[in-house]
Design a protein around this motif. Structure first.
Motif, PDB file in Angstrom:
ATOM      1  N   VAL A  37       0.864  -1.172   0.000  1.00 36.01           N
ATOM      2  CA  VAL A  37       0.000   0.000   0.000  1.00 36.01           C
ATOM      3  C   VAL A  37       0.905   1.228   0.000  1.00 36.01           C
ATOM      4  CG1 VAL A  37      -1.812   1.244   1.234  1.00 36.01           C
ATOM      5  CG2 VAL A  37      -1.789  -1.247   1.259  1.00 36.01           C
ATOM      6  N   GLY A  38       0.726   2.075  -0.961  1.00 36.08           N
ATOM      7  CA  GLY A  38       1.566   3.266  -1.044  1.00 36.08           C
ATOM      8  C   GLY A  38       3.010   2.950  -1.382  1.00 36.08           C
ATOM      9  N   GLY A  39       3.259   1.833  -2.061  1.00 37.68           N
ATOM     10  CA  GLY A  39       4.613   1.461  -2.454  1.00 37.68           C
ATOM     11  C   GLY A  39       5.426   0.787  -1.374  1.00 37.68           C
ATOM     12  N   VAL A  40       4.838   0.523  -0.211  1.00 35.78           N
ATOM     13  CA  VAL A  40       5.564  -0.098   0.904  1.00 35.78           C
ATOM     14  C   VAL A  40       4.892  -1.418   1.272  1.00 35.78           C
ATOM     15  CG1 VAL A  40       6.271   0.199   3.302  1.00 35.78           C
ATOM     16  CG2 VAL A  40       6.240   2.168   1.773  1.00 35.78           C
ATOM     17  N   TRP A  41       5.697  -2.480   1.408  1.00 34.66           N
ATOM     18  CA  TRP A  41       5.194  -3.787   1.817  1.00 34.66           C
ATOM     19  C   TRP A  41       5.181  -3.867   3.338  1.00 34.66           C
ATOM     20  CZ3 TRP A  41       3.108  -7.287  -1.372  1.00 34.66           C
ATOM     21  CH2 TRP A  41       3.411  -7.209  -2.733  1.00 34.66           C
ATOM     22  N   ALA A  42       4.066  -4.343   3.905  1.00 29.30           N
ATOM     23  CA  ALA A  42       3.965  -4.496   5.357  1.00 29.30           C
ATOM     24  C   ALA A  42       2.963  -5.596   5.692  1.00 29.30           C
ATOM     25  CB  ALA A  42       3.527  -3.179   5.997  1.00 29.30           C
ATOM     26  N   PRO A  43       3.164  -6.298   6.831  1.00 26.66           N
ATOM     27  CA  PRO A  43       2.176  -7.299   7.254  1.00 26.66           C
ATOM     28  C   PRO A  43       0.823  -6.630   7.440  1.00 26.66           C
ATOM     29  CG  PRO A  43       4.163  -7.489   8.555  1.00 26.66           C
ATOM     30  CD  PRO A  43       4.291  -6.240   7.751  1.00 26.66           C
ATOM     31  N   GLN A  44      -0.230  -7.348   7.050  1.00 22.14           N
ATOM     32  CA  GLN A  44      -1.565  -6.775   7.114  1.00 22.14           C
ATOM     33  C   GLN A  44      -2.520  -7.775   7.739  1.00 22.14           C
ATOM     34  OE1 GLN A  44      -3.511  -6.284   3.350  1.00 22.14           O
ATOM     35  NE2 GLN A  44      -4.563  -4.450   4.022  1.00 22.14           N
ATOM     36  N   SER A  45      -3.402  -7.276   8.562  1.00 22.26           N
ATOM     37  CA  SER A  45      -4.472  -8.098   9.110  1.00 22.26           C
ATOM     38  C   SER A  45      -5.767  -7.324   8.938  1.00 22.26           C
ATOM     39  CB  SER A  45      -4.213  -8.409  10.588  1.00 22.26           C
ATOM     40  OG  SER A  45      -4.141  -7.211  11.320  1.00 22.26           O
ATOM     41  N   GLY A  46      -6.842  -8.020   8.997  1.00 27.65           N
ATOM     42  CA  GLY A  46      -8.138  -7.349   8.842  1.00 27.65           C
ATOM     43  C   GLY A  46      -8.491  -7.151   7.383  1.00 27.65           C
ATOM     44  N   VAL A  47      -8.837  -5.951   7.017  1.00 30.74           N
ATOM     45  CA  VAL A  47      -9.297  -5.635   5.667  1.00 30.74           C
ATOM     46  C   VAL A  47      -8.188  -5.902   4.658  1.00 30.74           C
ATOM     47  CG1 VAL A  47     -10.192  -3.817   4.184  1.00 30.74           C
ATOM     48  CG2 VAL A  47     -10.846  -3.889   6.584  1.00 30.74           C
ATOM     49  N   ARG A  48      -8.522  -6.571   3.582  1.00 35.64           N
ATOM     50  CA  ARG A  48      -7.550  -6.947   2.557  1.00 35.64           C
ATOM     51  C   ARG A  48      -7.560  -5.917   1.433  1.00 35.64           C
ATOM     52  NH1 ARG A  48      -5.380 -12.367   3.638  1.00 35.64           N
ATOM     53  NH2 ARG A  48      -6.423 -12.837   5.560  1.00 35.64           N
ATOM     54  N   VAL A  49      -6.602  -4.996   1.466  1.00 37.07           N
ATOM     55  CA  VAL A  49      -6.514  -3.951   0.461  1.00 37.07           C
ATOM     56  C   VAL A  49      -5.106  -3.935  -0.108  1.00 37.07           C
ATOM     57  CG1 VAL A  49      -6.691  -1.465   0.078  1.00 37.07           C
ATOM     58  CG2 VAL A  49      -8.222  -2.568   1.690  1.00 37.07           C
ATOM     59  N   GLY A  50      -4.978  -3.725  -1.395  1.00 40.14           N
ATOM     60  CA  GLY A  50      -3.667  -3.593  -2.022  1.00 40.14           C
ATOM     61  C   GLY A  50      -3.136  -4.904  -2.566  1.00 40.14           C
ATOM     62  N   ARG A  51      -2.034  -4.810  -3.270  1.00 40.68           N
ATOM     63  CA  ARG A  51      -1.365  -5.978  -3.835  1.00 40.68           C
ATOM     64  C   ARG A  51      -0.906  -6.857  -2.687  1.00 40.68           C
ATOM     65  NH1 ARG A  51      -0.693  -8.231  -8.665  1.00 40.68           N
ATOM     66  NH2 ARG A  51      -0.231  -6.264  -9.648  1.00 40.68           N
ATOM     67  N   GLY A  52      -1.155  -8.165  -2.759  1.00 44.24           N
ATOM     68  CA  GLY A  52      -0.837  -9.035  -1.644  1.00 44.24           C
ATOM     69  C   GLY A  52       0.177 -10.111  -1.971  1.00 44.24           C
ATOM     70  N   ALA A  53       0.875 -10.569  -0.950  1.00 38.77           N
ATOM     71  CA  ALA A  53       1.815 -11.682  -1.032  1.00 38.77           C
ATOM     72  C   ALA A  53       1.712 -12.433   0.288  1.00 38.77           C
ATOM     73  CB  ALA A  53       3.232 -11.172  -1.249  1.00 38.77           C
ATOM     74  N   TYR A  54       2.039 -13.718   0.270  1.00 42.66           N
ATOM     75  CA  TYR A  54       1.897 -14.550   1.457  1.00 42.66           C
ATOM     76  C   TYR A  54       3.232 -15.165   1.853  1.00 42.66           C
ATOM     77  CZ  TYR A  54      -3.083 -14.087   0.698  1.00 42.66           C
ATOM     78  OH  TYR A  54      -4.331 -13.565   0.551  1.00 42.66           O
ATOM     79  N   VAL A  55       3.468 -15.218   3.179  1.00 45.34           N
ATOM     80  CA  VAL A  55       4.671 -15.814   3.755  1.00 45.34           C
ATOM     81  C   VAL A  55       4.226 -16.750   4.866  1.00 45.34           C
ATOM     82  CG1 VAL A  55       6.832 -15.338   4.966  1.00 45.34           C
ATOM     83  CG2 VAL A  55       6.022 -13.748   3.258  1.00 45.34           C
ATOM     84  N   CYS A  56       4.878 -17.906   4.995  1.00 45.34           N
ATOM     85  CA  CYS A  56       4.535 -18.864   6.048  1.00 45.34           C
ATOM     86  C   CYS A  56       4.552 -18.167   7.408  1.00 45.34           C
ATOM     87  CB  CYS A  56       5.515 -20.030   6.054  1.00 45.34           C
ATOM     88  SG  CYS A  56       5.447 -21.057   4.578  1.00 45.34           S
ATOM     89  N   ALA A  57       3.482 -18.303   8.158  1.00 43.06           N
ATOM     90  CA  ALA A  57       3.366 -17.626   9.455  1.00 43.06           C
ATOM     91  C   ALA A  57       4.159 -18.325  10.544  1.00 43.06           C
ATOM     92  CB  ALA A  57       1.898 -17.532   9.867  1.00 43.06           C
TER      93      ALA A  57
END
Length: 120
Positions: A37-57
């Motif tokens: 979001v806004g050109g910065v990748w960060a862990p996200q919870s809750g509402v799913r907005v923006g380009r997404g990627a997944y990493v093993c938790a």
């Protein structure tokens, strides 16, 4: 003739995703979602907005900078730090552990030979 037995119910679909670090497919619930979001990748919870990627938790090996560089490029160190900070102290790397060699932490293409041997 009608039967009294209920119709078989199909298994519920479980969405699967692929870890950007280890490339392992697992159910979506076993991943941490990172959003851009806004050109910065960060862990996200809750509402799913923006380009997404997944990493093993549950796999700190997948949070290493070198493994994340393919997906996140120059932002890999920041993403790695955010994942480690988000986890509990049981997943933090041991500071007294062996250092990571430069060749392991920064993947790169092999250099080209420029000695003229390709010419006849």
């Amino acid at each position: 003739m009608l039967t009294d037995s209920p119709a078989p119910t199909p298994d519920r679909h479980t969405p699967e995703r692929t870890c950007v670090a280890c490339r392992r497919r697992r159910p979506q619930a076993e991943f941490t979602r990172l959003a851009r979001v806004g050109g910065v990748w960060a862990p996200q919870s809750g509402v799913r907005v923006g380009r997404g990627a997944y990493v093993c938790a549950d796999s700190p090996d997948c949070w290493q900078q070198g493994r994340l560089r393919r997906a996140f490029g120059a932002q890999a160190p920041a993403v790695s730090a955010a994942l480690v900070a988000r986890s509990g102290p049981e997943h933090r790397p041991d500071p007294s552990g062996p250092p990571v060699a430069a060749s392991e932490s920064t993947p790169h293409a092999p250099g080209r030979v420029r000695d003229g041997s390709h010419r006849r």
